[in-house]
Write a protein that holds these residues in place. Structure first.
Motif, PDB file in Angstrom:
ATOM      1  N   THR A   1       0.830  -1.205   0.000  1.00  0.00           N
ATOM      2  CA  THR A   1       0.000   0.000   0.000  1.00  0.00           C
ATOM      3  C   THR A   1       0.864   1.254   0.000  1.00  0.00           C
ATOM      4  OG1 THR A   1      -1.815  -1.128   1.115  1.00  0.00           O
ATOM      5  CG2 THR A   1      -1.754   1.277   1.310  1.00  0.00           C
ATOM      6  N   GLU A   2       1.885   1.277   0.835  1.00  0.00           N
ATOM      7  CA  GLU A   2       2.774   2.452   0.904  1.00  0.00           C
ATOM      8  C   GLU A   2       3.574   2.612  -0.391  1.00  0.00           C
ATOM      9  OE1 GLU A   2       2.788   4.929   3.167  1.00  0.00           O
ATOM     10  OE2 GLU A   2       1.077   3.866   4.015  1.00  0.00           O
ATOM     11  N   LEU A   3       4.021   1.508  -0.968  1.00  0.00           N
ATOM     12  CA  LEU A   3       4.759   1.574  -2.233  1.00  0.00           C
ATOM     13  C   LEU A   3       3.893   2.161  -3.331  1.00  0.00           C
ATOM     14  CD1 LEU A   3       7.267   0.907  -3.964  1.00  0.00           C
ATOM     15  CD2 LEU A   3       6.262  -1.363  -4.324  1.00  0.00           C
ATOM     16  N   VAL A   4       2.668   1.669  -3.451  1.00  0.00           N
ATOM     17  CA  VAL A   4       1.755   2.164  -4.492  1.00  0.00           C
ATOM     18  C   VAL A   4       1.447   3.633  -4.251  1.00  0.00           C
ATOM     19  CG1 VAL A   4      -0.578   1.944  -5.448  1.00  0.00           C
ATOM     20  CG2 VAL A   4       0.814  -0.099  -5.037  1.00  0.00           C
ATOM     21  N   LYS A   5       1.229   4.011  -2.991  1.00  0.00           N
ATOM     22  CA  LYS A   5       0.943   5.415  -2.674  1.00  0.00           C
ATOM     23  C   LYS A   5       2.128   6.311  -3.062  1.00  0.00           C
ATOM     24  CE  LYS A   5       0.024   6.185   1.649  1.00  0.00           C
ATOM     25  NZ  LYS A   5      -0.406   6.603   3.008  1.00  0.00           N
ATOM     26  N   LEU A   6       3.341   5.850  -2.783  1.00  0.00           N
ATOM     27  CA  LEU A   6       4.548   6.604  -3.130  1.00  0.00           C
ATOM     28  C   LEU A   6       4.683   6.772  -4.639  1.00  0.00           C
ATOM     29  CD1 LEU A   6       7.392   7.809  -2.370  1.00  0.00           C
ATOM     30  CD2 LEU A   6       8.250   5.460  -2.627  1.00  0.00           C
TER      31      LEU A   6
ATOM     32  N   ASP B   1       5.920  -0.139 -10.272  1.00  0.00           N
ATOM     33  CA  ASP B   1       5.556  -0.340  -8.865  1.00  0.00           C
ATOM     34  C   ASP B   1       4.160   0.198  -8.563  1.00  0.00           C
ATOM     35  OD1 ASP B   1       7.959  -1.581  -8.387  1.00  0.00           O
ATOM     36  OD2 ASP B   1       8.888   0.144  -7.411  1.00  0.00           O
ATOM     37  N   ALA B   2       3.785   1.301  -9.185  1.00  0.00           N
ATOM     38  CA  ALA B   2       2.450   1.874  -8.965  1.00  0.00           C
ATOM     39  C   ALA B   2       1.354   0.924  -9.422  1.00  0.00           C
ATOM     40  CB  ALA B   2       2.328   3.216  -9.686  1.00  0.00           C
ATOM     41  N   ALA B   3       1.647   0.097 -10.411  1.00  0.00           N
ATOM     42  CA  ALA B   3       0.648  -0.813 -10.979  1.00  0.00           C
ATOM     43  C   ALA B   3       0.728  -2.231 -10.411  1.00  0.00           C
ATOM     44  CB  ALA B   3       0.820  -0.858 -12.497  1.00  0.00           C
ATOM     45  N   LEU B   4       1.550  -2.459  -9.403  1.00  0.00           N
ATOM     46  CA  LEU B   4       1.769  -3.819  -8.887  1.00  0.00           C
ATOM     47  C   LEU B   4       0.512  -4.572  -8.458  1.00  0.00           C
ATOM     48  CD1 LEU B   4       5.071  -3.711  -6.820  1.00  0.00           C
ATOM     49  CD2 LEU B   4       4.595  -5.014  -8.888  1.00  0.00           C
ATOM     50  N   PRO B   5      -0.438  -3.972  -7.762  1.00  0.00           N
ATOM     51  CA  PRO B   5      -1.567  -4.773  -7.272  1.00  0.00           C
ATOM     52  C   PRO B   5      -2.332  -5.543  -8.355  1.00  0.00           C
ATOM     53  CG  PRO B   5      -1.531  -2.674  -6.157  1.00  0.00           C
ATOM     54  CD  PRO B   5      -0.502  -2.601  -7.262  1.00  0.00           C
ATOM     55  N   GLY B   6      -2.453  -4.998  -9.541  1.00  0.00           N
ATOM     56  CA  GLY B   6      -3.195  -5.690 -10.595  1.00  0.00           C
ATOM     57  C   GLY B   6      -2.333  -6.267 -11.693  1.00  0.00           C
ATOM     58  N   ALA B   7      -1.024  -6.170 -11.536  1.00  0.00           N
ATOM     59  CA  ALA B   7      -0.105  -6.602 -12.590  1.00  0.00           C
ATOM     60  C   ALA B   7      -0.036  -8.126 -12.685  1.00  0.00           C
ATOM     61  CB  ALA B   7       1.291  -6.050 -12.321  1.00  0.00           C
ATOM     62  N   PRO B   8       0.136  -8.656 -13.902  1.00  0.00           N
ATOM     63  CA  PRO B   8       0.317 -10.097 -14.046  1.00  0.00           C
ATOM     64  C   PRO B   8       1.640 -10.534 -13.421  1.00  0.00           C
ATOM     65  CG  PRO B   8       0.658  -8.992 -16.147  1.00  0.00           C
ATOM     66  CD  PRO B   8       0.208  -7.948 -15.175  1.00  0.00           C
ATOM     67  N   THR B   9       1.683 -11.764 -12.981  1.00  0.00           N
ATOM     68  CA  THR B   9       2.858 -12.281 -12.287  1.00  0.00           C
ATOM     69  C   THR B   9       3.638 -13.272 -13.151  1.00  0.00           C
ATOM     70  OG1 THR B   9       1.497 -14.013 -11.296  1.00  0.00           O
ATOM     71  CG2 THR B   9       1.836 -12.007  -9.995  1.00  0.00           C
ATOM     72  N   LEU B  10       4.850 -13.526 -12.729  1.00  0.00           N
ATOM     73  CA  LEU B  10       5.732 -14.548 -13.298  1.00  0.00           C
ATOM     74  C   LEU B  10       6.371 -15.281 -12.124  1.00  0.00           C
ATOM     75  CD1 LEU B  10       7.929 -12.727 -16.005  1.00  0.00           C
ATOM     76  CD2 LEU B  10       6.420 -14.645 -16.399  1.00  0.00           C
ATOM     77  N   PRO B  11       6.734 -16.533 -12.292  1.00  0.00           N
ATOM     78  CA  PRO B  11       7.530 -17.184 -11.239  1.00  0.00           C
ATOM     79  C   PRO B  11       8.837 -16.415 -11.056  1.00  0.00           C
ATOM     80  CG  PRO B  11       6.756 -18.790 -12.843  1.00  0.00           C
ATOM     81  CD  PRO B  11       6.439 -17.432 -13.400  1.00  0.00           C
ATOM     82  N   ALA B  12       9.349 -16.383  -9.833  1.00  0.00           N
ATOM     83  CA  ALA B  12      10.580 -15.648  -9.541  1.00  0.00           C
ATOM     84  C   ALA B  12      11.717 -16.063 -10.472  1.00  0.00           C
ATOM     85  CB  ALA B  12      10.981 -15.848  -8.086  1.00  0.00           C
ATOM     86  N   ALA B  13      11.797 -17.337 -10.795  1.00  0.00           N
ATOM     87  CA  ALA B  13      12.872 -17.829 -11.661  1.00  0.00           C
ATOM     88  C   ALA B  13      12.800 -17.220 -13.054  1.00  0.00           C
ATOM     89  CB  ALA B  13      12.812 -19.347 -11.766  1.00  0.00           C
TER      90      ALA B  13
ATOM     91  N   LEU C   1      13.236   4.962  -3.066  1.00  0.00           N
ATOM     92  CA  LEU C   1      13.481   3.589  -3.509  1.00  0.00           C
ATOM     93  C   LEU C   1      14.933   3.330  -3.895  1.00  0.00           C
ATOM     94  CD1 LEU C   1      10.250   3.119  -5.643  1.00  0.00           C
ATOM     95  CD2 LEU C   1      10.704   2.239  -3.335  1.00  0.00           C
ATOM     96  N   GLY C   2      15.743   4.372  -3.954  1.00  0.00           N
ATOM     97  CA  GLY C   2      17.147   4.205  -4.314  1.00  0.00           C
ATOM     98  C   GLY C   2      17.341   3.835  -5.766  1.00  0.00           C
TER      99      GLY C   2
END
Length: 116
Positions: free
Chosen positions: A44-49, A79-91, A66-67
């Motif tokens: 929530t804080e990341l998206v708000k930022l 980062d602003a779009a993360l909540p609804g963004a499609p995912t990938l496996p970390a690998a 964020l450096g």
């Protein structure tokens, strides 16, 4: 751990774009019972930022917090779009020298299963 060595790699600065997985489900991650609420607060804080920080002072502030270098300024919008963004496996998401040389597909089946 029997018969092997566990190596923990940090998330990489480079990340592959896109994905075709469902949006992030914080409650579906490991250790959900203790970490879902803190993860929700951080997200929530990341998206708000990052929201509305396409240019100017808001973008500079987000990059500073964020450096991020100027070359990574586009990550603020990601980062602003993360909540609804499609995912990938970390690998598949993480890129860079460490992850390229890890060469997950070349590991023995048991090691690939553990990494998954």
């Amino acid at each position: 751990m029997r018969g092997g060595l566990l190596i923990a790699l940090p998330p990489s600065e480079g990340k592959a774009a896109g994905g075709d997985g469902p949006p992030l489900d914080l409650a579906g991650l490991s250790h959900a019972e203790g970490l879902t609420r803190p993860r929700e607060r951080v997200l929530t804080e990341l998206v708000k930022l990052c929201a509305g920080a396409e240019a100017g002072r808001r973008l500079t502030r987000a990059r500073t917090v964020l450096g991020l270098s100027e070359g990574l300024a586009g990550e603020v919008a990601v980062d602003a779009a993360l909540p609804g963004a499609p995912t990938l496996p970390a690998a598949a998401r993480y890129t860079g020298v460490l992850f390229d040389h890890l060469a997950l597909p070349t590991l023995p089946a048991a090691a690939r299963a553990r990494a998954a």
